[in-house]
Design a protein around this motif. Structure first.
Motif, PDB file in Angstrom:
ATOM      1  N   SER A 194      -4.571  -2.276   0.032  1.00  0.00           N
ATOM      2  CA  SER A 194      -3.437  -3.091   0.474  1.00  0.00           C
ATOM      3  C   SER A 194      -3.922  -4.491   0.806  1.00  0.00           C
ATOM      4  CB  SER A 194      -2.838  -2.463   1.734  1.00  0.00           C
ATOM      5  OG  SER A 194      -1.940  -3.356   2.328  1.00  0.00           O
ATOM      6  N   GLY A 202       0.826  -1.204   0.000  1.00  0.00           N
ATOM      7  CA  GLY A 202       0.000   0.000   0.000  1.00  0.00           C
ATOM      8  C   GLY A 202       0.857   1.250   0.000  1.00  0.00           C
ATOM      9  N   ASP A 215      -6.904   6.831   0.618  1.00  0.00           N
ATOM     10  CA  ASP A 215      -6.262   5.656   1.205  1.00  0.00           C
ATOM     11  C   ASP A 215      -7.347   4.861   1.924  1.00  0.00           C
ATOM     12  OD1 ASP A 215      -5.091   3.884   3.001  1.00  0.00           O
ATOM     13  OD2 ASP A 215      -3.356   5.150   3.360  1.00  0.00           O
ATOM     14  N   SER A 219      -2.339  -6.025   3.114  1.00  0.00           N
ATOM     15  CA  SER A 219      -1.756  -6.197   4.452  1.00  0.00           C
ATOM     16  C   SER A 219      -2.790  -6.447   5.540  1.00  0.00           C
ATOM     17  CB  SER A 219      -0.972  -4.936   4.840  1.00  0.00           C
ATOM     18  OG  SER A 219       0.222  -4.858   4.109  1.00  0.00           O
TER      19      SER A 219
END
Ligand SMILES: Cc1ncc(COP(=O)(O)O)c(C=O)c1O
Length: 383
Positions: free
Chosen positions: A229, A92, A196, A231
């Protein structure tokens, strides 16, 4: 070296973590990741890929199979997105940096909603841009957006609006109405929105599969770049895989730009990403359920403590709280490590606006560990 690089601030979270280095008795909640590892099914796919010899360079924009599965996944959560709007990145943070490189240059103005994970505001500064922070406002422990103030800050001179929602560290989340108002305003000023949304799946509102997204609203050609992302929702922090959803006309140039950054994400990591998406429907809802339990465990306990002020976050994986009488968050966080074996991130790491606050990452397999942490904090506060 350029001044801006030489003068980059060191991470205050690392500074606290270094104070606890080598101590096994510290209960650490300072970093933004779960202590739960990636699913074995996902790891096995990567191992098989390496064994097959998939250890070579690949496409700048990512494997077409992964880009197709990202497009399908995003379309399932939001409005339809075609594969010619998707680029794969190596994390990301890499996606954010590439987006910034594509959009801002020296002297450009970036309006950023803060407090925020410091990488977001450092990246445009590294590129020579000026960041104008617009702060969320804390009210009884909850951070809120003054929408009118943000809109007034965005003018035709604003190249990019940078906004992270659900927000790290505050847990604040943009509503669909606020997103609509921002999108309409940015269309008028010609401002790009870099959103984001890496925590979009970690959202605890009943019945919602994801937090409100600009991808629920924008047209294919809107100046909106959304950062994702692997993650957080797929527990893949160490794999370094992310992606961007961009307007169609931007993709070819982005491929060229990626060539000069990482050239491509590793193929075996991308194979794992395809598997993670294939398993999302079965893996993500239980993870969100576990995180919700963790959130409630920590927040219930924190709200009972003397001098502590905090609100229940609707998204993300952080409790963000303030302790009356503790104005220096870095010093307080260091003291908590040294004297009580409790590792938290200082609010000062996320901007001056959140000085005096502390961030607690509640993503843990073991709610008992969280309770033990709260007991250590309680002891510190009662001394
Ligand atoms: C708000 C935000 N954006 C982006 C990232 C980047 O995540 P990664 O580089 O692991 O994909 C993080 C990581 O903590 C984050 O908190």
């Amino acid at each position: 070296m350029r001044d801006v690089i030489r003068d980059l601030p060191g991470s205050k979270i690392r500074e606290v973590a270094n104070a606890g280095l080598g101590r096994e008795d510290v209960l650490a909640f300072w970093f933004g990741e779960s202590d739960e590892g990636t699913s074995h099914a996902v790891s096995e796919v990567a191992i098989a890929s390496i064994r097959r010899g998939e250890t070579f360079y690949s496409h700048n924009l990512g494997l077409i199979e992964l880009r197709e599965s990202i497009a399908g996944y995003v379309s399932g959560l939001h409005r339809p997105v075609t594969v010619d709007r998707v680029a794969v990145t190596s994390s990301g943070v890499n996606a954010l940096m590439v987006a910034m490189q594509a959009l801002v240059g020296a002297g450009d103005e970036v309006v950023a909603v803060v407090p925020v994970w410091p990488n977001l505001t450092a990246q445009p500064q590294i590129l020579g841009a000026r960041v104008r922070p617009v702060s969320l406002v804390p009210r009884e422990g909850r951070w809120e957006l003054d929408l009118q103030r943000l809109i007034e800050a965005i003018t035709p001179a604003t190249r990019v609006l940078l906004v992270n929602s659900p927000n790290n560290p505050t847990g604040w989340t943009l509503s669909a109405e606020e997103q609509r108002a921002l999108l309409e305003h940015c269309r008028k000023t010609g401002t790009w929105i870099v959103a984001d949304e890496v925590y979009e799946r970690l959202y605890y509102v009943d019945g919602a599969r994801a937090a409100p997204s600009f991808l629920d609203l924008c047209e294919d050609e809107d100046r909106v770049v959304v950062v994702h992302s692997f993650s957080k929702a797929f527990l893949m922090t160490g794999w370094r895989l992310g992606n961007l959803v961009v307007p169609r006309g931007m993709l070819d140039a982005l491929g060229k730009l990626l060539e000069f950054n990482t050239s491509c994400a590793p193929v075996f990591v991308q194979r794992a990403g395809i598997e993670a998406i294939a398993r999302a429907a079965q893996d993500v809802p239980p993870l969100v359920g576990r995180l919700r339990h963790c959130r409630d465990t920590v927040l219930d306990a924190l709200q009972r403590l003397p001098r502590v002020q905090c609100a229940v976050p609707s998204g993300g994986m952080y409790a963000f709280f303030r302790v009356e009488g503790e104005g220096d968050s870095l010093a307080f966080a260091k003291r908590l490590v040294a004297e009580h074996g409790l590792g938290l991130a200082p609010g000062a790491a996320f901007g001056t606006q959140s000085e005096g606050w502390l961030r607690w990452c509640f993503a843990s397999r073991d709610p008992g560990r969280l309770c033990a942490g709260v007991m250590r904090l309680e002891k510190a506060l009662r001394l």
